[in-house]
Design an enzyme around this catalytic site. Sequence first.
Site, PDB file in Angstrom:
ATOM      1  N   TYR A 161       1.864  -1.298   7.230  1.00 37.64           N
ATOM      2  CA  TYR A 161       2.529  -2.597   7.063  1.00 37.64           C
ATOM      3  C   TYR A 161       2.126  -3.650   8.077  1.00 37.64           C
ATOM      4  O   TYR A 161       2.592  -4.781   7.991  1.00 37.64           O
ATOM      5  CB  TYR A 161       4.056  -2.450   7.023  1.00 37.64           C
ATOM      6  CG  TYR A 161       4.719  -1.793   8.214  1.00 37.64           C
ATOM      7  CD1 TYR A 161       4.940  -2.493   9.395  1.00 37.64           C
ATOM      8  CD2 TYR A 161       5.165  -0.486   8.140  1.00 37.64           C
ATOM      9  CE1 TYR A 161       5.571  -1.895  10.464  1.00 37.64           C
ATOM     10  CE2 TYR A 161       5.809   0.127   9.198  1.00 37.64           C
ATOM     11  CZ  TYR A 161       6.010  -0.586  10.365  1.00 37.64           C
ATOM     12  OH  TYR A 161       6.636   0.007  11.423  1.00 37.64           O
ATOM     13  N   LYS A 162       1.270  -3.286   9.020  1.00 33.75           N
ATOM     14  CA  LYS A 162       0.824  -4.282   9.997  1.00 33.75           C
ATOM     15  C   LYS A 162      -0.504  -4.879   9.504  1.00 33.75           C
ATOM     16  O   LYS A 162      -0.525  -5.662   8.570  1.00 33.75           O
ATOM     17  CB  LYS A 162       0.697  -3.625  11.369  1.00 33.75           C
ATOM     18  CG  LYS A 162       2.032  -3.110  11.933  1.00 33.75           C
ATOM     19  CD  LYS A 162       1.830  -2.413  13.263  1.00 33.75           C
ATOM     20  CE  LYS A 162       3.112  -1.780  13.775  1.00 33.75           C
ATOM     21  NZ  LYS A 162       4.100  -2.784  14.206  1.00 33.75           N
ATOM     22  N   ARG A 195       5.045 -12.157  21.917  1.00 37.31           N
ATOM     23  CA  ARG A 195       3.868 -11.489  21.375  1.00 37.31           C
ATOM     24  C   ARG A 195       3.307 -12.322  20.231  1.00 37.31           C
ATOM     25  O   ARG A 195       4.060 -12.761  19.350  1.00 37.31           O
ATOM     26  CB  ARG A 195       4.287 -10.099  20.898  1.00 37.31           C
ATOM     27  CG  ARG A 195       3.166  -9.125  20.695  1.00 37.31           C
ATOM     28  CD  ARG A 195       3.713  -7.696  20.521  1.00 37.31           C
ATOM     29  NE  ARG A 195       4.528  -7.585  19.317  1.00 37.31           N
ATOM     30  CZ  ARG A 195       4.681  -6.445  18.618  1.00 37.31           C
ATOM     31  NH1 ARG A 195       4.094  -5.336  19.021  1.00 37.31           N
ATOM     32  NH2 ARG A 195       5.436  -6.412  17.546  1.00 37.31           N
ATOM     33  N   ASP A 223      -2.599   7.543  17.523  1.00 37.13           N
ATOM     34  CA  ASP A 223      -1.739   6.650  16.742  1.00 37.13           C
ATOM     35  C   ASP A 223      -2.464   5.308  16.633  1.00 37.13           C
ATOM     36  O   ASP A 223      -2.664   4.616  17.640  1.00 37.13           O
ATOM     37  CB  ASP A 223      -0.380   6.502  17.433  1.00 37.13           C
ATOM     38  CG  ASP A 223       0.574   5.610  16.630  1.00 37.13           C
ATOM     39  OD1 ASP A 223       0.123   4.857  15.741  1.00 37.13           O
ATOM     40  OD2 ASP A 223       1.787   5.655  16.926  1.00 37.13           O
ATOM     41  N   PHE A 242       4.678   3.278  22.873  1.00 34.06           N
ATOM     42  CA  PHE A 242       5.788   2.884  22.007  1.00 34.06           C
ATOM     43  C   PHE A 242       6.783   4.048  21.956  1.00 34.06           C
ATOM     44  O   PHE A 242       6.407   5.182  21.643  1.00 34.06           O
ATOM     45  CB  PHE A 242       5.249   2.589  20.604  1.00 34.06           C
ATOM     46  CG  PHE A 242       6.259   1.974  19.680  1.00 34.06           C
ATOM     47  CD1 PHE A 242       6.790   0.722  19.935  1.00 34.06           C
ATOM     48  CD2 PHE A 242       6.685   2.662  18.558  1.00 34.06           C
ATOM     49  CE1 PHE A 242       7.720   0.151  19.072  1.00 34.06           C
ATOM     50  CE2 PHE A 242       7.616   2.098  17.690  1.00 34.06           C
ATOM     51  CZ  PHE A 242       8.140   0.843  17.957  1.00 34.06           C
TER      52      PHE A 242
END
Lengths: 409, 409
Positions: free
Chosen positions: A223-224, A368, A198, A129
Amino acid sequence: MPHSPITRQSLAAADAADSLAPCRDRFALPENILYLDGNSLGPLPAATPAAIADAVTRQWGQGLIRSWNDEAWIDLPASIGAAIAPIIGAAPDSVIACDSVSVNLFKLAAAALGMRPGRRVIVCETEDFPTDRYILEGLATLADAEIRAVRRAEIAAALDQGTALLVLTHAHYASGEVHDMAALSTAAHAAGALILWDLSHSAGALDLHLDRDGADFAIGCGYKYLNGGPGAPAFAYVAARHRAGFHPPINGWMGHVAPFDFAAAYTPAPGVRRLLAGTPPILAMAALAAGVATFAGVDMRVAEAKSTALVAAFAALVAQTCPEFAVQPPVPRHSAQIVLRHPHGRRIMTALIARGVIGDFRPPDRLRFGFPALYTRFTDTWDAVQILRTILDTGEWQDSRFDTLGTVS
Amino acid sequence: MPHSPITRQSLAAADAADSLAPCRDRFALPENILYLDGNSLGPLPAATPAAIADAVTRQWGQGLIRSWNDEAWIDLPASIGAAIAPIIGAAPDSVIACDSVSVNLFKLAAAALGMRPGRRVIVCETEDFPTDRYILEGLATLADAEIRAVRRAEIAAALDQGTALLVLTHAHYASGEVHDMAALSTAAHAAGALILWDLSHSAGALDLHLDRDGADFAIGCGYKYLNGGPGAPAFAYVAARHRAGFHPPINGWMGHVAPFDFAAAYTPAPGVRRLLAGTPPILAMAALAAGVATFAGVDMRVAEAKSTALVAAFAALVAQTCPEFAVQPPVPRHSAQIVLRHPHGRRIMTALIARGVIGDFRPPDRLRFGFPALYTRFTDTWDAVQILRTILDTGEWQDSRFDTLGTVS
């Protein structure tokens, strides 16, 4: 999943047998929506509105400044960290909730450079990412270090006597592919380097064992999969063996051993608490606490196995029903998501969202879909693929208004 | 305030004549409390519970990931920054809401070092709130710079050809004393240095003119006078002349010119947007937006004048009623607070809080009282001082349970 055609009935049977099925009641999911984007933003836990309302109206509104003590606001970063710890296989006092993933990466990568004097190279992955690399490059400019970005297959070979730190995202943000944490931690240590993981796409999705698997540092997203709300505070992990010996560069008062002495000299708090800098964001912390609480009693082995089965079912259904998609085949171990590829992916995803099937799109051609174990049903995979088939059959995705898919979703 | 004894009647008349008096209805203040600690944590705005409930239940719960676009979540840091801008005398696009004061100080001080190559000294003030110095020292260790902390009277003399940056807190956290922004900005620039103002105790209390007074950078707090909630996001200001030329070191995706291209190379967004790193905390931002909105239509000259008058009234009442206190006399210009000193200050403040008069305590002997203009009444100064007198007369502050004042208040 069997190789014979999957039926909705067989999926309903899988739901009936699912020990995690009752966890769906821990969420306030909207009617008539198939939410397959919890890998990007976890849905609202059922307990969160009342928890936030209490934090706002009673704790802040009535308690005012007194709530820092009376409601233990001051302890929230550590108490939420302790609640996240078992989800990632860490000791309770090795995790703290604070800042963003980006800021925590900066702090811990800088601390790692300080722990390996004479070594100035941080190795990372080209396909990661992008923000992780941006952060590392910013740090390297400031701290006179060097970033060496290499392809996935070349990571172990890139480690040498100049390497201070290896930074890897455990589960890839698009493919979901998972690194072998134990093997790469061992490789980093063999080169004399530290390793930072990560966990943005792993924490709350996969069965993690940070302590066991040799991680030195980790960061992750609230938040995921942790369901902490949009832009929720992130978390950071530091292995117990480093608690006294790491020194993040952003030394704020909340990371001082005695913040309210207002001492002229900075003396770091023990362990992960020294990662705190500014005053913790209490309303966001209250939402994160409620999000993490959705994992109460959940065995992450069971959660990972369920998500793996959901992804397999979805992939098989797409192959069976929508052969025009290139399904990125599930690798042996992956996070709770899958990518479909299609040259008109953006329009198709927008059309899906318009029909209430919410996934997201990543350039150039990746649709996704996420399958978090706590609230996704096996029948959801069937229903989503049926709607995908409908959209293809009607051609409605060709409607030009579907060019307008926003930037984030 | 007159030198003749103040009466409650004269204070009630001042309230009746106060053009800001109606602003008190913008807050949900508890009954039977005299809240004199808004300089530490602003009270709950009346509009905030509904704004937060909407963000939680409708925007997040129902809108899910779609709200990043549909509710313009993605624009909140800039739109809140634009709302803060007129409160501090700044152009709307020169302010952004993000991270904490600590992290923003780190980012901007590092950027300033990059703008003054060859100069490695950051000058700051010995008596400043300690966290600013902690942050600068952490930066200096990482970036091979030097921190020169000097006393208040020696600031201008400490600037020389080696100075990259002068960092000052505009209004002192304890004394409330205010620096001359224009004069010190000029002094910094004359030495070829940049200047960064910490507005934590100024923004929302004082009539500020950052653009006019030559500030290069500023940071400030969302949870004090801006009423954004406990640990609210902070803000950062960058003068228009630096928008293209400053480079903060924490380069996250939200500060990229095109975050959703997921480009391998970091290209900073224009202006203050490049200060963003991680995903903005939406629930906290929603509370901050409601807090900043309490300033709608408020002329900061009027607000500062009212707070100055409130502080003067309180000081005069203490001198008149409670002569056992050393009143730190109000300097010609000060923020919306005052300090009383007493060797038993901690116990006395705890006893005051037990009676519903909420100020705070700072070691070793300082009782701190705040008088924000939007919701403090002139009669509050009378009522608070009467209760202080009562506590002294009864001796109840000597109760040993009042040793337990918590760390934060």
